[in-house]
Write an enzyme that holds these catalytic residues in place. Structure first.
Site, PDB file in Angstrom:
ATOM      1  N   ASP A 115      51.995   6.622  48.797  1.00 28.91           N
ATOM      2  CA  ASP A 115      52.788   5.716  49.182  1.00 28.91           C
ATOM      3  C   ASP A 115      52.312   4.035  48.840  1.00 28.91           C
ATOM      4  O   ASP A 115      52.856   3.506  49.683  1.00 28.91           O
ATOM      5  CB  ASP A 115      53.377   6.022  50.490  1.00 28.91           C
ATOM      6  CG  ASP A 115      52.321   5.180  51.583  1.00 28.91           C
ATOM      7  OD1 ASP A 115      51.145   5.353  51.232  1.00 28.91           O
ATOM      8  OD2 ASP A 115      52.813   4.916  52.546  1.00 28.91           O
ATOM      9  N   GLU A 116      51.218   4.132  48.187  1.00 28.06           N
ATOM     10  CA  GLU A 116      50.672   2.729  47.983  1.00 28.06           C
ATOM     11  C   GLU A 116      50.302   2.418  46.606  1.00 28.06           C
ATOM     12  O   GLU A 116      49.850   3.285  45.907  1.00 28.06           O
ATOM     13  CB  GLU A 116      49.729   2.418  48.950  1.00 28.06           C
ATOM     14  CG  GLU A 116      48.506   3.255  48.738  1.00 28.06           C
ATOM     15  CD  GLU A 116      47.566   2.740  50.026  1.00 28.06           C
ATOM     16  OE1 GLU A 116      46.899   1.944  50.115  1.00 28.06           O
ATOM     17  OE2 GLU A 116      47.379   3.936  50.955  1.00 28.06           O
TER      18      GLU A 116
HETATM   19  P1  TTP Z   1      49.887   5.728  55.034  1.00 30.63           P
HETATM   20  O1  TTP Z   1      50.295   4.589  54.200  1.00 30.63           O
HETATM   21  O2  TTP Z   1      48.416   5.657  55.621  1.00 30.63           O
HETATM   22  O3  TTP Z   1      50.805   5.880  56.614  1.00 30.63           O
HETATM   23  P2  TTP Z   1      52.295   5.729  56.821  1.00 30.63           P
HETATM   24  O4  TTP Z   1      53.037   5.259  55.502  1.00 30.63           O
HETATM   25  O5  TTP Z   1      52.761   6.827  57.289  1.00 30.63           O
HETATM   26  O6  TTP Z   1      52.505   4.698  57.824  1.00 30.63           O
HETATM   27  P3  TTP Z   1      52.035   2.859  57.550  1.00 30.63           P
HETATM   28  O7  TTP Z   1      53.684   2.291  58.025  1.00 30.63           O
HETATM   29  O8  TTP Z   1      51.076   2.788  58.771  1.00 30.63           O
HETATM   30  O9  TTP Z   1      51.756   2.636  56.276  1.00 30.63           O
HETATM   31  O10 TTP Z   1      50.001   7.341  54.555  1.00 30.63           O
HETATM   32  C1  TTP Z   1      51.113   7.356  53.588  1.00 30.63           C
HETATM   33  C2  TTP Z   1      51.476   8.734  53.846  1.00 30.63           C
HETATM   34  O11 TTP Z   1      50.557   9.971  53.378  1.00 30.63           O
HETATM   35  C3  TTP Z   1      52.152   9.463  55.302  1.00 30.63           C
HETATM   36  O12 TTP Z   1      53.516   9.192  55.172  1.00 30.63           O
HETATM   37  C4  TTP Z   1      51.665  10.711  55.328  1.00 30.63           C
HETATM   38  C5  TTP Z   1      50.557  10.795  54.213  1.00 30.63           C
HETATM   39  N1  TTP Z   1      49.243  10.915  55.138  1.00 30.63           N
HETATM   40  C6  TTP Z   1      48.710  12.278  55.320  1.00 30.63           C
HETATM   41  O13 TTP Z   1      49.435  13.138  54.987  1.00 30.63           O
HETATM   42  N2  TTP Z   1      47.766  12.440  56.155  1.00 30.63           N
HETATM   43  C7  TTP Z   1      46.842  11.124  56.416  1.00 30.63           C
HETATM   44  O14 TTP Z   1      46.031  11.203  57.071  1.00 30.63           O
HETATM   45  C8  TTP Z   1      47.390   9.761  56.185  1.00 30.63           C
HETATM   46  C9  TTP Z   1      46.504   8.530  56.517  1.00 30.63           C
HETATM   47  C10 TTP Z   1      48.488   9.831  55.526  1.00 30.63           C
HETATM   48 MG    MG Z   2      52.076   3.759  54.291  1.00 33.37          MG
END
Ligand code: TTP
Ligand code: MG
Length: 361
Positions: A115-116
């Protein structure tokens, strides 16, 4: 030339996709992760949406702890958490679509997780113009996927990444080169990439909690504590980071999609869009040095967001816009009639993707 880098990070990604796809879940606390098995489950939380974060639930927390917090909420007469196993292939599809959007706004894109991604916006020439591009990317993610992303813009990857986290969800944070030091000073040292819980603990023992407070320690003290990495830490503390974007070594697929301004089931409108998407795909394919491909995948999204993908692999290599158009239309047509659309749903989005790419000589 000054570098201008943007970091795009989806908000509560897996959970947001679930909320979008299941309107009845909207606003409820949601955890995507391991099965809690009534409090005996093993495994952890992948992600929690913002409503669940209010209960103190976060990524990587044991699922049993999340369960306990949900039970406690119930006792307070607050909504229980919805625990979901998640749908990885769905998240991957959405992720691909977001990366397609980013590729439309710049040639240099580095995806760092599902997601980034970073995008190099130096070509815009100014932070103001880069901000405009970032706003367009956010808007397109919103209209195409009905999801929000947070974006950070800075003179390098480190600053962009820290900035994207500053105003979540749906944030846009721009850190100008002259503001880097003031931006970093008050932040906890953990914000520096590479500073984990252990390093943070050791720094705290020396009275250092924020990035600004690293000043208390001399370079030799830091090197004494962390070896060579101590020097890197000092550079990072003043916002220096010259690491380049690492673009994919291997492009696996090239896709384009369009969201109609109004939902439609007019085949002429849809076929016209498909032709234009096919042209865009072939253009990008050629500009990346591929001569053709063997698999076409189409995406159809109905007005209610129900989404289907459908693929066909051909033995003969596909090379032209016409060939791609014919195949894509063949794959899409069943979604316009009774065969795959018995309820005559209107169509919100169509996408065309080339896979199994063949490199040119
Ligand atoms: P992140 O971008 O860290 O988290 P997020 O998008 O859920 O929340 P934020 O708004 O804070 O960015 O991670 C992206 C996706 O990756 C998240 O939705 C689920 C997955 N993920 C895991 O499966 N295990 C983990 O430990 C993390 C941090 C993320
Ligand atoms: Mg995220």
């Amino acid at each position: 030339m000054t570098r201008i880098i943007a970091h795009v990070d989806m908000d509560a990604f897996f959970a947001s996709v679930e909320e979008r796809d299941h309107p009845w879940m909207r606003g409820e606390p949601i955890v995507v992760g391991a099965d809690p098995e009534g409090g005996k489950g093993r495994g952890v939380v992948s992600t929690a949406n913002y409503a669940a974060r209010i209960y103190g639930i976060h990524s990587a927390m044991p699922i049993t702890e999340a369960w306990r917090r949900s039970e406690a909420a119930k006792k307070r007469c607050e909504p229980a958490v919805l625990f979901l196993g998640g749908n990885m292939s769905r998240y991957k599809e959405v992720s691909d679509s977001i990366m397609d959007i980013m590729h439309r706004y710049g040639d240099v894109v580095e995806q760092t997780s599902i997601d980034e991604a970073y995008i190099d916006l130096s070509f815009t020439g100014s932070f103001k113009k880069a901000q405009e591009v970032a706003e367009k990317i956010k808007k397109e993610i919103q209209t195409t996927e009905e999801l929000t992303a947070s974006v950070g813009i800075g003179p390098n990857k480190m600053i962009a990444k820290i900035a994207s986290d500053m105003h979540k969800p749906d944030g846009l944070t721009v850190v100008l080169p002259d503001d880097v030091i003031t931006f970093l000073r008050p932040l906890p040292v953990r914000k520096i990439p590479g500073v984990g819980p252990k390093a943070a603990e050791r720094l705290l023992e020396r009275g250092v909690r924020t990035i600004g407070e690293l000043e208390i320690l001399s370079e030799s003290e830091l090197v004494g504590m962390f070896g060579k990495w101590g020097r890197t830490l000092l550079w990072r503390a003043i916002g220096e980071d010259d690491s380049p974007l690492e673009t994919e070594h291997e492009t696996k697929s090239i896709g384009e999609q369009v969201t109609f301004t109004e939902d439609t089931n007019e085949s002429s409108v849809i076929f016209f869009a498909v032709r234009s998407l096919a042209g865009d795909v072939i253009r990008r394919l050629n500009s990346k040095g591929f001569k053709g491909f063997h698999t076409v995948t189409v995406t159809i999204r109905f007005a209610d967001f129900e989404t289907h993908t459908h693929s066909q692999t051909t033995e003969k290599m596909i090379t032209t816009v016409d060939e791609l158009e014919v195949l894509a239309i063949k794959l899409i047509t069943p979604f316009l009639d009774r065969r795959k659309n018995p309820e005559h749903k209107l169509i919100r989005l169509v996408g065309v993707r080339a896979e199994k790419l063949v490199e040119g000589e």
